[in-house]
Scaffold this motif. Structure first.
Motif, mmCIF file in Angstrom:
data_model
loop_
_atom_site.group_PDB
_atom_site.id
_atom_site.type_symbol
_atom_site.label_atom_id
_atom_site.label_comp_id
_atom_site.label_asym_id
_atom_site.label_seq_id
_atom_site.Cartn_x
_atom_site.Cartn_y
_atom_site.Cartn_z
ATOM 1 N N UNK A 213 -19.374 -5.234 1.349
ATOM 2 C CA UNK A 213 -18.467 -4.811 0.294
ATOM 3 C C UNK A 213 -17.048 -4.819 0.866
ATOM 4 N N UNK A 214 -16.165 -5.704 0.374
ATOM 5 C CA UNK A 214 -14.812 -5.801 0.954
ATOM 6 C C UNK A 214 -14.021 -4.492 0.880
ATOM 7 N N UNK A 215 -14.422 -3.579 -0.028
ATOM 8 C CA UNK A 215 -13.665 -2.346 -0.208
ATOM 9 C C UNK A 215 -14.309 -1.163 0.515
ATOM 10 N N UNK A 216 -15.420 -1.393 1.206
ATOM 11 C CA UNK A 216 -16.089 -0.293 1.901
ATOM 12 C C UNK A 216 -15.224 0.216 3.045
ATOM 13 N N UNK A 217 -15.171 1.542 3.197
ATOM 14 C CA UNK A 217 -14.363 2.109 4.275
ATOM 15 C C UNK A 217 -14.968 1.764 5.634
ATOM 16 N N UNK A 256 -5.674 0.979 18.835
ATOM 17 C CA UNK A 256 -5.672 -0.197 17.958
ATOM 18 C C UNK A 256 -4.292 -0.845 18.024
ATOM 19 N N UNK A 257 -4.251 -2.090 18.479
ATOM 20 C CA UNK A 257 -2.988 -2.791 18.694
ATOM 21 C C UNK A 257 -2.637 -3.726 17.539
ATOM 22 N N UNK A 258 -3.647 -4.393 16.974
ATOM 23 C CA UNK A 258 -3.396 -5.340 15.887
ATOM 24 C C UNK A 258 -4.471 -5.225 14.825
ATOM 25 N N UNK A 259 -4.086 -5.476 13.570
ATOM 26 C CA UNK A 259 -5.019 -5.549 12.435
ATOM 27 C C UNK A 259 -4.765 -6.863 11.716
ATOM 28 N N UNK A 260 -5.738 -7.765 11.751
ATOM 29 C CA UNK A 260 -5.604 -9.088 11.125
ATOM 30 C C UNK A 260 -4.322 -9.798 11.560
ATOM 31 N N UNK A 261 -4.043 -9.738 12.872
ATOM 32 C CA UNK A 261 -2.887 -10.425 13.426
ATOM 33 C C UNK A 261 -1.572 -9.685 13.292
ATOM 34 N N UNK A 262 -1.572 -8.524 12.628
ATOM 35 C CA UNK A 262 -0.345 -7.744 12.439
ATOM 36 C C UNK A 262 -0.256 -6.693 13.533
ATOM 37 N N UNK A 263 0.854 -6.683 14.253
ATOM 38 C CA UNK A 263 1.063 -5.720 15.334
ATOM 39 C C UNK A 263 1.309 -4.337 14.740
ATOM 40 N N UNK A 274 -2.488 2.308 5.887
ATOM 41 C CA UNK A 274 -2.469 1.312 4.817
ATOM 42 C C UNK A 274 -3.043 -0.023 5.295
ATOM 43 N N UNK A 275 -2.646 -0.478 6.495
ATOM 44 C CA UNK A 275 -3.174 -1.738 7.034
ATOM 45 C C UNK A 275 -4.694 -1.664 7.223
ATOM 46 N N UNK A 276 -5.180 -0.540 7.759
ATOM 47 C CA UNK A 276 -6.607 -0.426 8.065
ATOM 48 C C UNK A 276 -7.456 -0.209 6.821
ATOM 49 N N UNK A 277 -6.848 0.293 5.740
ATOM 50 C CA UNK A 277 -7.589 0.474 4.493
ATOM 51 C C UNK A 277 -7.547 -0.758 3.602
ATOM 52 N N UNK A 278 -6.829 -1.786 4.015
ATOM 53 C CA UNK A 278 -6.709 -2.979 3.177
ATOM 54 C C UNK A 278 -8.081 -3.643 3.024
ATOM 55 N N UNK A 279 -8.501 -3.939 1.794
ATOM 56 C CA UNK A 279 -9.853 -4.494 1.595
ATOM 57 C C UNK A 279 -9.968 -5.924 2.099
ATOM 58 N N UNK A 280 -11.176 -6.314 2.403
ATOM 59 C CA UNK A 280 -11.448 -7.676 2.837
ATOM 60 C C UNK A 280 -12.823 -7.763 3.475
ATOM 61 N N UNK A 544 -0.889 2.804 -0.435
ATOM 62 C CA UNK A 544 -1.639 3.844 0.276
ATOM 63 C C UNK A 544 -2.220 4.835 -0.712
ATOM 64 N N UNK A 545 -1.418 5.261 -1.693
ATOM 65 C CA UNK A 545 -1.886 6.210 -2.688
ATOM 66 C C UNK A 545 -3.031 5.636 -3.512
ATOM 67 N N UNK A 546 -2.886 4.370 -3.913
ATOM 68 C CA UNK A 546 -3.930 3.755 -4.734
ATOM 69 C C UNK A 546 -5.228 3.661 -3.953
ATOM 70 N N UNK A 547 -5.146 3.236 -2.710
ATOM 71 C CA UNK A 547 -6.353 3.057 -1.910
ATOM 72 C C UNK A 547 -7.042 4.382 -1.640
ATOM 73 N N UNK A 548 -6.255 5.482 -1.492
ATOM 74 C CA UNK A 548 -6.852 6.772 -1.185
ATOM 75 C C UNK A 548 -7.812 7.229 -2.266
#
Length: 662
Positions: A213-217, A256-263, A274-280, A544-548
């Motif tokens: 599930x791309x949206x699973x925490x 944690x240094x990078x998330x999907x290539x983003x420092x 926000x970066x770590x909660x991004x679905x995928x 961030x608010x929406x994802x929460x």
């Protein structure tokens, strides 16, 4: 959104419903304060939701209402009559903008799947987003430019303690980063007699996390950020049965240094969340993992190139079912190993574990320096899925065992060990007061809310926290339901800390005492609530608010830092060590002329050290005193000598806040 109730909640949490009418108190669960779902009766005559009771019994062994001794196996389903009464409760369709229908609770799922125009619209939009994600998954990740200095190059020399990634780079942390005074890394006078312990070894690894599930925490808690003394983003905790726990490669203390290539090594706490909660469906994480102090034994052990990391999941039918595994310690190597798989046992039938496997983690709990007793405790308290990560080296023979009665552990036997006991101390914070607004961007203020209401009208809130919570949190609001007088009034918000109701102090109560106080006082014609609101001076990112909303909500870690000190709950943690050991943790914070007074935080806990073995201290914990001496106002150069003077024993008084859930 859940396809059964049409609302956002964790996969393992109860469904959520909007009830048309006030529900009789006899049909309310006294754990979640919502109408019962899959009701379960206890032998002492109380009824709770199945999931509420199951989660509660994982931490406690008594009934929440009367505290009589209880086990989950003693409970049974409520009668068919009670279940039918609950299923016939009238609920509103959650998509009220497109659908104003009402129906019995048991009919809502069929309504959503077959008749609701709002849910049909939602599914179409969700499918469109998934198609976009699928279409763009092969695109190169976008780099975020920051104003931070260029990251230093990582030396390629050195040996990895555990060959988990062929592309791993190993760095030596013999000296701390600028501004970091670190008792774990301090060279001692005895250092000349310990040539095998020369520097701290860490390893950067890229980890690919897959989720159906791309949206699973992900299922981990994080602390830190450039807007805090910690600087980096650090994993505080890995939740049991989560995506991260099942993967098994990320452990508490990892940076944690990078998330999907983003420092994200120099972003704010909220940005990192926000970066770590991004679905995928796939998440690429670059992490820095400390492996402990380098030594000759480790370097010899790491010369093997044919070791393999293996993930194995065993599923128990119930908590008491044994796995049939015998675990041991070795004389010359830290950690625990599989000695034998009992014939006919669950592990033997599964066939994926082998003798001589070294257990790295179980359900995300790092056991690289663990004991058989600790492993047995994790296995015995797990309801169903037991996720092993093991290291296999073909042809390795087990050496002679340590001659100790506690060295072997069969997961079918009972354990004398348990969760660490934190001795409760009186909440006298005058000695450790600090300015509560040091955390820039967050302020708190008290508010008084007086409400006139009907006696049968509920407050319409759910709460979290309580002094029996493992973090000893104050009572706070987790949701304001669209029914009830507080929603209508609008002044009490999610995240508010409840101080009192009708003059009754709530700040020292455990969860169930607070529930009882709120329910009994809600029966009156008027309610007077005092609450503390903590809010950001800067508007949070909309994403961030929406994802929460899709999470089992709790305040972000950074918001707790603005809580006044009279609401802190201090715990004493006693560490002991040998003469030639360091304490094994690093600290940041303290007084600086440019920044003023800042609290001291635990930034790093080094594997194989006293702080790591004790397991009570966590990254992100705030140190308020050392051996009873307040730390407020001290600088690094004043606190470090105090820690170094303690040769074999030190008492740290800490406040522990739960990290942000991602």
């Amino acid at each position: 959104l859940c396809c059964e109730c049409g609302q956002s909640h964790l996969l393992l949490d109860n469904h959520l419903y909007n009830f048309q009418d006030e529900v009789d108190d006899e049909l309310i669960c006294h754990i979640c304060l919502q109408p019962l779902l899959q009701p379960m009766d206890t032998p002492c005559g109380h009824t709770y939701c199945f999931k509420c009771l199951e989660n509660f019994m994982q931490e406690y062994n008594f009934c929440p209402m009367d505290r009589k001794k209880l086990s989950f196996q003693q409970c049974h389903k409520s009668s068919l009559l009670v279940r039918n009464l609950l299923d016939k409760l009238v609920v509103l369709c959650p998509f009220k903008a497109e659908c104003q229908q009402t129906m019995q609770r048991c009919e809502l799922e069929a309504h959503l799947q077959n008749r609701c125009p709002g849910f049909k619209k939602y599914k179409s939009e969700l499918q469109r987003k998934k198609n976009l994600i699928s279409k763009g998954k092969d695109d190169p990740p976008t780099k975020v430019e920051t104003n931070s200095p260029k990251d230093p190059e990582i030396p390629s020399g050195g040996s990895s303690l555990v060959a988990e990634s062929s592309a791993a780079a190993v760095v030596s942390l013999g000296t701390a980063e600028p501004g970091l005074v670190n008792p774990a890394f301090e060279e001692t006078e005895e250092g000349e007699n310990l040539p095998q312990r020369t520097s701290l070894v860490a390893e950067t690894t890229t980890i690919e996390i897959h989720r159906e599930d791309p949206e699973e925490e992900l299922g981990m808690r994080i602390v830190g950020g450039k807007d805090t003394p910690l600087g980096n983003i650090v994993v505080q905790e890995v939740l049991r049965d989560s995506v991260i726990a099942a993967d098994g490669r990320i452990a508490p203390g990892d940076h944690i240094l990078e998330v999907n290539g983003i420092n994200i090594s120099s972003v704010t706490h909220c940005q990192a969340v926000s970066f770590l909660r991004h679905p995928g469906p796939v998440l690429h994480l670059m992490v820095l993992q400390e492996k402990g102090f380098s030594n000759k034994t480790v370097q010899q052990d790491s010369t093997s190139t044919n070791r393999e990391v293996i993930h194995v999941t065993l599923i128990k039918r119930d908590r008491s079912e044994p796995l049939g595994i015998k675990l041991i310690r070795k004389t010359d190597e830290a950690g625990i190993f599989i000695l034998d798989l009992l014939e006919g046992g669950l592990a033997a039938k599964n066939g994926k574990l082998s003798q001589n496997d070294r257990v790295l983690s179980i359900n995300g709990q790092d056991l690289r320096q663990g004991t058989p007793e600790a492993a047995a405790q994790i296995i015995q308290t797990t309801e169903s899925r037991v996720n092993f990560v093991v290291l296999r080296q073909p042809g390795l023979q087990l050496p002679e065992l340590v001659e100790d009665g506690s060295t072997s552990s069969n997961s079918s036997s009972s354990s004398n060990g348990g969760s660490p006991v934190h001795h409760r101390r009186r909440l006298d914070q005058n000695h450790y007061r600090r300015k509560s607004t040091y955390q820039k961007g967050y302020v708190s203020h008290e508010k008084t809310v007086a409400i006139k209401k009907e006696p049968k009208e509920s407050l319409g809130i759910t709460i979290g926290g309580g002094r029996d919570n493992k973090n000893k949190l104050p009572i706070y609001v987790t949701s304001v339901q669209p029914i009830g007088c507080l929603f209508r009034d609008g002044r009490i918000k999610r995240g508010d800390v409840l101080l009192s109701i009708n003059g009754i102090d709530l700040t020292q109560l455990n969860y169930y005492e607070a529930v009882s106080a709120l329910k009994s006082n809600a029966a009156s014609h008027s309610v007077l609530l005092k609450a503390l609101e903590i809010h950001s001076l800067n508007s949070p990112e909309p994403s961030l608010d929406i994802k929460e909303q899709g999470f089992s909500w709790s305040p972000l870690w950074i918001t707790w830092l603005g809580l006044p000190s009279y609401l802190h709950f201090c715990q004493d943690i006693v560490l002991t060590k040998g003469n030639l050991e360091s304490w094994g943790f690093s600290i940041v914070g303290g007084f600086e002329e440019s920044k003023g007074n800042q609290p001291f935080f635990i930034k790093t806990i080094v594997p194989g050290t006293p702080a790591f073995r004790d397991r009570k201290l966590k990254c992100g914990d705030e140190i308020v005193a050392v051996n009873g001496v307040p730390a407020i106002g001290m600088s690094n150069s004043e606190l470090i000598p105090m820690l170094k003077e303690q040769k074999n024993k030190v008492t740290l008084t800490v406040v522990s806040w739960p990290g942000s859930l991602v």
